[in-house]
Each structure stands twice: as structure tokens, then as C-alpha cells.
Scaffold this motif. Sequence first.
Motif, short mmCIF file in Angstrom:
data_model
loop_
_atom_site.label_atom_id
_atom_site.label_comp_id
_atom_site.label_asym_id
_atom_site.label_seq_id
_atom_site.Cartn_x
_atom_site.Cartn_y
_atom_site.Cartn_z
N ASN A 169 -30.03 -7.87 -3.57
CA ASN A 169 -29.37 -6.62 -3.20
C ASN A 169 -28.45 -6.19 -4.33
OD1 ASN A 169 -30.35 -6.46 -0.45
ND2 ASN A 169 -29.03 -8.19 -0.01
N ALA A 170 -28.29 -4.88 -4.47
CA ALA A 170 -27.34 -4.34 -5.46
C ALA A 170 -26.81 -3.02 -4.93
CB ALA A 170 -28.02 -4.13 -6.81
N GLN A 171 -25.58 -2.75 -5.30
CA GLN A 171 -24.99 -1.45 -4.97
C GLN A 171 -24.22 -0.94 -6.18
OE1 GLN A 171 -21.95 -1.60 -1.86
NE2 GLN A 171 -21.84 -3.80 -2.15
N ARG A 172 -23.96 0.34 -6.17
CA ARG A 172 -23.28 0.97 -7.30
C ARG A 172 -21.93 0.29 -7.53
NH1 ARG A 172 -23.41 7.17 -8.30
NH2 ARG A 172 -22.35 7.22 -10.27
N LEU A 207 -37.50 -13.19 3.77
CA LEU A 207 -38.27 -11.98 3.44
C LEU A 207 -38.53 -11.14 4.68
CD1 LEU A 207 -40.82 -13.52 0.91
CD2 LEU A 207 -38.78 -12.15 0.38
N VAL A 208 -38.58 -11.78 5.85
CA VAL A 208 -38.72 -11.06 7.12
C VAL A 208 -37.38 -10.44 7.49
CG1 VAL A 208 -39.21 -11.29 9.59
CG2 VAL A 208 -40.64 -12.49 7.93
N VAL A 209 -36.32 -11.23 7.39
CA VAL A 209 -34.98 -10.75 7.73
C VAL A 209 -34.61 -9.55 6.84
CG1 VAL A 209 -32.51 -11.33 7.75
CG2 VAL A 209 -34.20 -12.98 8.56
N GLY A 210 -34.93 -9.63 5.55
CA GLY A 210 -34.62 -8.55 4.61
C GLY A 210 -35.62 -7.41 4.65
N THR A 265 -31.52 -15.94 -5.42
CA THR A 265 -31.95 -16.43 -4.11
C THR A 265 -32.15 -15.20 -3.24
OG1 THR A 265 -29.66 -16.65 -3.34
CG2 THR A 265 -30.70 -18.63 -4.28
N ASN A 266 -33.05 -15.31 -2.28
CA ASN A 266 -33.35 -14.15 -1.44
C ASN A 266 -32.10 -13.60 -0.76
OD1 ASN A 266 -36.15 -13.56 -1.67
ND2 ASN A 266 -36.56 -15.49 -0.64
N GLY A 267 -31.87 -12.30 -0.95
CA GLY A 267 -30.76 -11.62 -0.30
C GLY A 267 -29.44 -11.70 -1.03
N CYS A 268 -29.39 -12.39 -2.18
CA CYS A 268 -28.12 -12.47 -2.89
C CYS A 268 -27.76 -11.11 -3.48
CB CYS A 268 -28.16 -13.54 -3.98
SG CYS A 268 -29.21 -13.14 -5.39
N GLU A 269 -26.49 -10.93 -3.79
CA GLU A 269 -26.04 -9.68 -4.39
C GLU A 269 -25.93 -9.86 -5.89
OE1 GLU A 269 -22.87 -6.08 -4.08
OE2 GLU A 269 -23.45 -7.25 -2.33
N ILE A 270 -26.47 -8.91 -6.63
CA ILE A 270 -26.41 -8.90 -8.09
C ILE A 270 -25.75 -7.58 -8.51
CG2 ILE A 270 -27.78 -8.81 -10.22
CD1 ILE A 270 -28.06 -11.51 -8.99
N LYS A 271 -24.77 -7.66 -9.36
CA LYS A 271 -24.16 -6.42 -9.88
C LYS A 271 -25.15 -5.77 -10.84
CE LYS A 271 -19.42 -8.13 -9.76
NZ LYS A 271 -18.76 -7.44 -8.74
N PRO A 272 -25.33 -4.45 -10.76
CA PRO A 272 -26.24 -3.78 -11.68
C PRO A 272 -25.95 -4.08 -13.15
CG PRO A 272 -25.69 -2.30 -9.90
CD PRO A 272 -24.80 -3.52 -9.75
N SER A 273 -24.68 -4.25 -13.50
CA SER A 273 -24.35 -4.56 -14.91
C SER A 273 -24.91 -5.91 -15.33
CB SER A 273 -22.83 -4.51 -15.12
OG SER A 273 -22.18 -5.43 -14.26
N LEU A 274 -25.03 -6.85 -14.40
CA LEU A 274 -25.61 -8.16 -14.71
C LEU A 274 -27.12 -8.05 -14.88
CD1 LEU A 274 -25.05 -11.22 -15.02
CD2 LEU A 274 -25.45 -11.42 -12.56
N MET A 289 -36.79 -1.40 -15.87
CA MET A 289 -35.73 -0.42 -15.65
C MET A 289 -34.68 -1.10 -14.78
SD MET A 289 -35.97 3.16 -13.60
CE MET A 289 -35.31 4.55 -14.47
N ALA A 290 -33.45 -1.16 -15.26
CA ALA A 290 -32.38 -1.84 -14.55
C ALA A 290 -32.06 -1.12 -13.24
CB ALA A 290 -31.13 -1.89 -15.42
N PRO A 291 -31.57 -1.86 -12.25
CA PRO A 291 -31.14 -1.24 -10.99
C PRO A 291 -30.03 -0.22 -11.24
CG PRO A 291 -31.26 -3.63 -10.76
CD PRO A 291 -31.44 -3.32 -12.21
N GLN A 292 -30.16 0.93 -10.59
CA GLN A 292 -29.16 1.99 -10.67
C GLN A 292 -29.01 2.61 -9.29
OE1 GLN A 292 -30.83 4.61 -13.60
NE2 GLN A 292 -30.62 3.13 -15.23
N PRO A 293 -28.56 1.83 -8.29
CA PRO A 293 -28.50 2.36 -6.94
C PRO A 293 -27.46 3.48 -6.81
CG PRO A 293 -27.43 0.21 -7.05
CD PRO A 293 -28.07 0.46 -8.39
N PRO A 294 -27.90 4.70 -6.48
CA PRO A 294 -26.95 5.80 -6.40
C PRO A 294 -26.08 5.76 -5.15
CG PRO A 294 -29.14 6.56 -5.86
CD PRO A 294 -29.26 5.12 -6.27
#
Length: 178
Positions: free
Chosen positions: A167-170, A8-11, A37-46, A107-112
Amino acid sequence: MAAHVDPLVVGRVIGDVVDMFVPTMPVSVRFGTKDLTNGCEIKPSLAAAAPMVQIAGRLGDLFTLVMTDPDAPSPSEPTMKEWLHWLVVNIPGGSDPSQGQEVVPYMAPQPPLGIHRYVLVVYQQKARVAAPAQGPGPDAAMRARFSTRAFAGRHDLGLPVAAMYFNAQREPANRRRR
């Protein structure tokens, strides 16, 4: 021997969203079959549907769950940070958010643009929180510039008992033509 550094400090969750705290409550978060897990990547569709969140604790305990995006609209210029994605109060210990009062619907993630952090923070309540009949809805002005710290202060929640982030990205658009 390397020293342990809190993810949580690193992120930069501690600092950007909450103050330094010691986690005292186990919380599990899952999107579909993927455990967070902290810092993992999740696809917005998931993450289209709210995650399954299990909060430990005794039956008489009450908890608040806040989910925000401190990187809105872009990590390099977070002019709308924190963007409020979900707010649930009065969650009984040993249960999940569906047992509490949803103040702001998920509200689902929608990173522009760029890679965004999505932060889930859990507070143990000292007393029942009087939830408004309806919180911010789809209106962007109601979700933008939320402050987890200020909310916790207004409701005398103290420091968090748990926090996680992903984390998530478009996702790229499907470019196949038929």
C-alpha cells in the motif's frame, strides 16, 4: 483456533486483479533495505526506483512480471484501473527482471488520493513471449485500464505462480519555510 486467511484475499488482490490461485514459486521483493510483505505500507519516495525482485525457478524457466495499481485514480472511484506500472517478460528463472525484456518501463507509485494497492504478479511462461519493440511509454492512455487477466489470457500464461502487494499513499509536502 483461527483459520488462515490469505492476505491476497483480504487485500482484494484476488478478485480485483487475479483469480484465485495457489502460489507455487518463491519471490522476494525489496525497496532499498525494506523487504516487501503483503499489505505493508511503502512511502512513494522509497519506491522511486524499481524494486529488487528475485524470482526462484530453474534456469530454463521463463517468467513475466506485471505491476499494476487497481485503485487509480482513487480507491473510491478506480476509473483507470488497472494502471500499468511495470511489465517485464522472458525473465529467466533464478534471476531478476533486469535479465528479462522490459516491455513497459517502471513507473514509481504516485497515488493522488487515498491509499492505493500496488500489485506485483508473476506468471511462469509456457513459451517465450514475443515482446513488442516498445510498449506503453509515459502516455497515460497507454497505461490506463490495463487488465492483468486479459494480458495473461492473450499470452497463454495461465494462473499466477506468485503475487504480492503493498500500500502507498501520497506523502505530505514539506511545509517548513526558511
